[in-house]
Each structure stands twice: as structure tokens, then as C-alpha cells.
Motif scaffolding. Structure first.
Motif, PDB file in Angstrom:
ATOM      1  N   LEU A 114       3.204   4.687  -6.857  1.00  0.00           N
ATOM      2  CA  LEU A 114       3.128   3.777  -5.714  1.00  0.00           C
ATOM      3  C   LEU A 114       2.775   2.388  -6.230  1.00  0.00           C
ATOM      4  CD1 LEU A 114       1.065   5.877  -3.130  1.00  0.00           C
ATOM      5  CD2 LEU A 114       3.492   5.371  -3.036  1.00  0.00           C
ATOM      6  N   SER A 115       3.408   1.382  -5.653  1.00  0.00           N
ATOM      7  CA  SER A 115       3.088   0.018  -6.081  1.00  0.00           C
ATOM      8  C   SER A 115       1.762  -0.423  -5.458  1.00  0.00           C
ATOM      9  CB  SER A 115       4.205  -0.938  -5.676  1.00  0.00           C
ATOM     10  OG  SER A 115       4.229  -1.089  -4.280  1.00  0.00           O
ATOM     11  N   GLU A 116       1.191  -1.457  -6.021  1.00  0.00           N
ATOM     12  CA  GLU A 116      -0.071  -1.983  -5.507  1.00  0.00           C
ATOM     13  C   GLU A 116       0.083  -2.492  -4.077  1.00  0.00           C
ATOM     14  OE1 GLU A 116      -1.774  -4.872  -8.150  1.00  0.00           O
ATOM     15  OE2 GLU A 116      -1.294  -3.641  -9.900  1.00  0.00           O
ATOM     16  N   GLN A 117       1.215  -3.074  -3.758  1.00  0.00           N
ATOM     17  CA  GLN A 117       1.445  -3.588  -2.416  1.00  0.00           C
ATOM     18  C   GLN A 117       1.438  -2.463  -1.385  1.00  0.00           C
ATOM     19  OE1 GLN A 117       3.463  -4.403  -5.013  1.00  0.00           O
ATOM     20  NE2 GLN A 117       2.922  -6.543  -5.340  1.00  0.00           N
ATOM     21  N   ILE A 118       2.034  -1.335  -1.732  1.00  0.00           N
ATOM     22  CA  ILE A 118       2.056  -0.199  -0.812  1.00  0.00           C
ATOM     23  C   ILE A 118       0.656   0.358  -0.627  1.00  0.00           C
ATOM     24  CG2 ILE A 118       2.867   2.182  -0.519  1.00  0.00           C
ATOM     25  CD1 ILE A 118       5.485   1.296  -1.860  1.00  0.00           C
ATOM     26  N   LEU A 119      -0.116   0.451  -1.709  1.00  0.00           N
ATOM     27  CA  LEU A 119      -1.482   0.965  -1.612  1.00  0.00           C
ATOM     28  C   LEU A 119      -2.369   0.064  -0.771  1.00  0.00           C
ATOM     29  CD1 LEU A 119      -2.066   2.208  -5.250  1.00  0.00           C
ATOM     30  CD2 LEU A 119      -1.884   3.603  -3.198  1.00  0.00           C
ATOM     31  N   VAL A 120      -2.281  -1.233  -0.988  1.00  0.00           N
ATOM     32  CA  VAL A 120      -3.097  -2.163  -0.207  1.00  0.00           C
ATOM     33  C   VAL A 120      -2.655  -2.147   1.252  1.00  0.00           C
ATOM     34  CG1 VAL A 120      -3.694  -4.604   0.106  1.00  0.00           C
ATOM     35  CG2 VAL A 120      -3.674  -3.601  -2.186  1.00  0.00           C
ATOM     36  N   GLY A 121      -1.364  -2.061   1.487  1.00  0.00           N
ATOM     37  CA  GLY A 121      -0.858  -1.956   2.860  1.00  0.00           C
ATOM     38  C   GLY A 121      -1.359  -0.704   3.552  1.00  0.00           C
ATOM     39  N   ALA A 122      -1.344   0.431   2.847  1.00  0.00           N
ATOM     40  CA  ALA A 122      -1.862   1.677   3.416  1.00  0.00           C
ATOM     41  C   ALA A 122      -3.351   1.567   3.701  1.00  0.00           C
ATOM     42  CB  ALA A 122      -1.591   2.840   2.458  1.00  0.00           C
ATOM     43  N   LEU A 123      -4.073   0.910   2.819  1.00  0.00           N
ATOM     44  CA  LEU A 123      -5.510   0.709   3.023  1.00  0.00           C
ATOM     45  C   LEU A 123      -5.769  -0.098   4.286  1.00  0.00           C
ATOM     46  CD1 LEU A 123      -8.484   0.766   1.979  1.00  0.00           C
ATOM     47  CD2 LEU A 123      -7.946  -1.357   0.789  1.00  0.00           C
ATOM     48  N   VAL A 124      -5.081  -1.206   4.435  1.00  0.00           N
ATOM     49  CA  VAL A 124      -5.294  -2.091   5.581  1.00  0.00           C
ATOM     50  C   VAL A 124      -4.872  -1.406   6.881  1.00  0.00           C
ATOM     51  CG1 VAL A 124      -4.555  -4.256   6.645  1.00  0.00           C
ATOM     52  CG2 VAL A 124      -5.146  -4.187   4.221  1.00  0.00           C
ATOM     53  N   ILE A 125      -3.710  -0.787   6.898  1.00  0.00           N
ATOM     54  CA  ILE A 125      -3.227  -0.122   8.109  1.00  0.00           C
ATOM     55  C   ILE A 125      -4.143   1.042   8.487  1.00  0.00           C
ATOM     56  CG2 ILE A 125      -1.340   1.282   9.043  1.00  0.00           C
ATOM     57  CD1 ILE A 125       0.576  -0.555   7.439  1.00  0.00           C
ATOM     58  N   GLY A 126      -4.548   1.827   7.507  1.00  0.00           N
ATOM     59  CA  GLY A 126      -5.443   2.951   7.779  1.00  0.00           C
ATOM     60  C   GLY A 126      -6.790   2.504   8.316  1.00  0.00           C
ATOM     61  N   LEU A 127      -7.356   1.466   7.744  1.00  0.00           N
ATOM     62  CA  LEU A 127      -8.637   0.959   8.239  1.00  0.00           C
ATOM     63  C   LEU A 127      -8.493   0.382   9.643  1.00  0.00           C
ATOM     64  CD1 LEU A 127     -10.206  -0.655   5.062  1.00  0.00           C
ATOM     65  CD2 LEU A 127     -10.896   1.442   6.215  1.00  0.00           C
ATOM     66  N   PHE A 128      -7.370  -0.254   9.922  1.00  0.00           N
ATOM     67  CA  PHE A 128      -7.110  -0.778  11.267  1.00  0.00           C
ATOM     68  C   PHE A 128      -7.051   0.370  12.276  1.00  0.00           C
ATOM     69  CE2 PHE A 128      -4.157  -2.391  14.554  1.00  0.00           C
ATOM     70  CZ  PHE A 128      -4.915  -3.461  14.992  1.00  0.00           C
ATOM     71  N   ILE A 129      -6.369   1.451  11.919  1.00  0.00           N
ATOM     72  CA  ILE A 129      -6.292   2.624  12.790  1.00  0.00           C
ATOM     73  C   ILE A 129      -7.670   3.240  12.983  1.00  0.00           C
ATOM     74  CG2 ILE A 129      -5.389   4.992  12.943  1.00  0.00           C
ATOM     75  CD1 ILE A 129      -2.823   3.878  11.601  1.00  0.00           C
ATOM     76  N   LEU A 130      -8.466   3.321  11.913  1.00  0.00           N
ATOM     77  CA  LEU A 130      -9.827   3.848  12.027  1.00  0.00           C
ATOM     78  C   LEU A 130     -10.690   2.991  12.948  1.00  0.00           C
ATOM     79  CD1 LEU A 130     -10.815   5.065   8.459  1.00  0.00           C
ATOM     80  CD2 LEU A 130     -10.703   6.420  10.537  1.00  0.00           C
ATOM     81  N   ILE A 131     -10.536   1.686  12.885  1.00  0.00           N
ATOM     82  CA  ILE A 131     -11.299   0.795  13.761  1.00  0.00           C
ATOM     83  C   ILE A 131     -10.929   1.039  15.218  1.00  0.00           C
ATOM     84  CG2 ILE A 131     -11.593  -1.619  14.450  1.00  0.00           C
ATOM     85  CD1 ILE A 131     -11.340  -2.319  11.447  1.00  0.00           C
TER      86      ILE A 131
END
Length: 94
Positions: free
Chosen positions: A66-83
Motif C-alpha cells: 500500500l502506498s503512503e497516500q492510501i494509508l494516510v487516507g485510510a487513517l483520516v477517513i477511519g478517524l472521521f468515521i470514528l468521530i
């Protein structure tokens, strides 16, 4: 091997375990203990998610699946969903 990526992964793994297993919810920014109904569920959700993302960061530093961009995107989207989930299901409205 990306040196910065495995360091970030280790930091996320440690933080995720401290929050999830140790129930140290004081590490969460903006956390108001009086308003959250189920602190254990919050700690498990956030700690588990951060640990999984940390493992993905750590593994992808050695094997580029996985590229770094995909990982950071997954991190941000997942945290947004958790919020959103936390504010709808776990926070008292009063």
C-alpha cells in the motif's frame, strides 16, 4: 525500507495498545469523561483502529503493498468515521 514509516507504525501500535488495552482514554484529544456513556467501548474502538493502522504502516514500510497516500487516507477517513460514530452513539447530548 522507509525509516519514517515504520517509526510512525510503532508509535501508532504503542498508542493503540495504551488506549485500547490500558483504557487510557485521557490520551484522546477533546475527550470529556462526563459526556461519554461507555468509556470501555470508546477505548476499544479507537485503540483497536489505531493499532490496526499502525500495523499496516509498519508492514508497508518493509513490503510496499500500500502506498503512503492510501494509508494516510485510510487513517483520516477511519478517524472521521470514528468521530461521527462516537458523537452519535456514545456521547450524551446534554
Amino acid at each position: 525500507m522507509e525509516n519514517n514509516l515504520w517509526i510512525v507504525g510503532l508509535v501508532f501500535i504503542v498508542l493503540g495498545l495504551i488506549i485500547g488495552v490500558g483504557k487510557q482514554t485521557w490520551l484522546l484529544a477533546g475527550f470529556n469523561e462526563k459526556r461519554v456513556k461507555n468509556k470501555t467501548l470508546l477505548a476499544n474502538l479507537v485503540g483497536g483502529y489505531i493499532t490496526v493502522i499502525g500495523i499496516l504502516f509498519f508492514i508497508s514500510s518493509f513490503y510496499t503493498f500500500l502506498s503512503e497516500q492510501i494509508l494516510v487516507g485510510a487513517l483520516v477517513i477511519g478517524l472521521f468515521i470514528l468521530i461521527i460514530f462516537t458523537n452519535i452513539k456514545l456521547v450524551d447530548k446534554e
